[in-house]
Design an enzyme around this catalytic site. Structure first.
Site, PDB file in Angstrom:
ATOM      1  CG  ASP A  34     -46.557 -40.119 -12.006  1.00  0.00           C
ATOM      2  OD1 ASP A  34     -47.722 -39.904 -11.611  1.00  0.00           O
ATOM      3  OD2 ASP A  34     -45.548 -39.822 -11.333  1.00  0.00           O
ATOM      4  CE1 TYR A  39     -41.225 -37.157  -8.140  1.00  0.00           C
ATOM      5  CE2 TYR A  39     -41.932 -37.971 -10.279  1.00  0.00           C
ATOM      6  CZ  TYR A  39     -42.024 -37.993  -8.912  1.00  0.00           C
ATOM      7  OH  TYR A  39     -42.893 -38.866  -8.299  1.00  0.00           O
ATOM      8  CE  LYS A  64     -46.780 -37.951  -8.593  1.00  0.00           C
ATOM      9  NZ  LYS A  64     -45.643 -37.997  -9.540  1.00  0.00           N
ATOM     10  CG  HIS A  97     -45.602 -34.558  -5.050  1.00  0.00           C
ATOM     11  ND1 HIS A  97     -44.527 -34.354  -5.880  1.00  0.00           N
ATOM     12  CD2 HIS A  97     -45.494 -35.843  -4.628  1.00  0.00           C
ATOM     13  CE1 HIS A  97     -43.807 -35.462  -5.956  1.00  0.00           C
ATOM     14  NE2 HIS A  97     -44.368 -36.375  -5.194  1.00  0.00           N
TER      15      HIS A  97
END
Length: 267
Positions: A34, A39, A64, A97
């Site tokens: 994931d 990120y 996401k 997200h």
């Protein structure tokens, strides 16, 4: 298509740290990874996956869409960029997200775009993250019942989110729990430690097993090989109904993730 109950999370892992985490996890037998656009590690995750030699059809990759990419003219281009970084032609699961802050982009607009990404074969399944019951209702109105695969939410023994989870169950939406270990707070809980001792298990294994026995998917992250291996064994641990009932009493509504700029009006 079902969502694997146990996967590897990569939140806050960057550069060589995330490469090492993903590489070790895949070597140990993890097959679900994931990540997310925000990120800043999709390229590194893609690098580790490519170097692992694990066949693409054995993997379950999730990413996401960040809030800045929710507009209809941005969502699919941003997803294609994610695919390029991850070195794959498709994702197994693509999530929104966070809901658009202050409703700047209507739910209909980004859910239509996400559904179109699925039609184009860019993602096998679609879902959301950090959505409330009201937002889920709006999303279902756009794409129809049975299309939203999961809602990824903060869920741990101190925040069990039962009302939201019950609604999701009624709509056929799987629960994916993030922050399952409560930033490590849960691991110091006397009850969790007591149950762990009885099973000769770790507090992390007990907590992950609790969530999976409820049917929730979990995506714990770790940078240490021994912890990655230990977490993987949580799927073999079976808690008694009495132990599950005791853990249910730990719910205190403690929410650890609620950024002012992003958080909706929680249920």
């Amino acid at each position: 298509m079902s969502i694997p109950l146990l996967g590897l999370g990569t939140f806050r892992l960057k550069d060589q740290v995330v490469i090492d985490s993903v590489s070790q996890a895949l070597a140990l037998g993890y097959r679900a990874i994931d990540t997310a656009q925000i990120y800043g590690n999709e390229a590194e995750v893609g690098q580790a996956v490519a170097a692992s030699g694990v066949a693409r059809d054995e993997l379950f990759l999730t990413s996401k869409i960040w809030t800045e990419n929710l507009a209809a003219d941005k969502l699919i281009p941003s997803l294609k960029e994610s695919l390029s970084k991850l070195r794959t032609d498709y994702l197994d699961l693509t999530l929104i997200h966070w809901p658009s802050p202050k409703g700047a982009v209507p739910v209909r607009e980004f859910m239509d775009a996400l559904a179109e990404a699925k039609v184009q074969g860019l993602t096998r399944q679609i879902g959301v993250s950090n959505f409330t019951i009201d937002l889920l209702r709006q999303a279902i109105e756009v794409v129809g019942k049975g299309v939203i695969a999961t809602n990824q939410i903060e869920l741990h023994p101190y925040l069990q989110n039962r009302t939201l989870a019950a609604y999701m169950h009624s709509q056929g939406i799987a629960v994916t729990s993030y922050m399952t270990l409560g930033y490590g707070k849960v691991l110091h809980d006397p009850l969790i430690q007591q149950i762990a001792a009885l099973h000769q298990a770790t507090p992390a294994q007990v907590t992950l097993a609790w969530a999976m026995q409820l049917g929730y998917a979990v995506i714990p992250s770790s940078t240490r090989r021994e912890n990655l291996a230990s977490n993987l064994k949580a799927s073999e641990l079976k808690l008694s109904s009495d132990e599950m009932a005791k853990i249910a009493t730990l719910d205190s509504g403690l929410r650890l993730i609620s950024p002012d700029s992003l958080a909706p009006a929680w249920d």
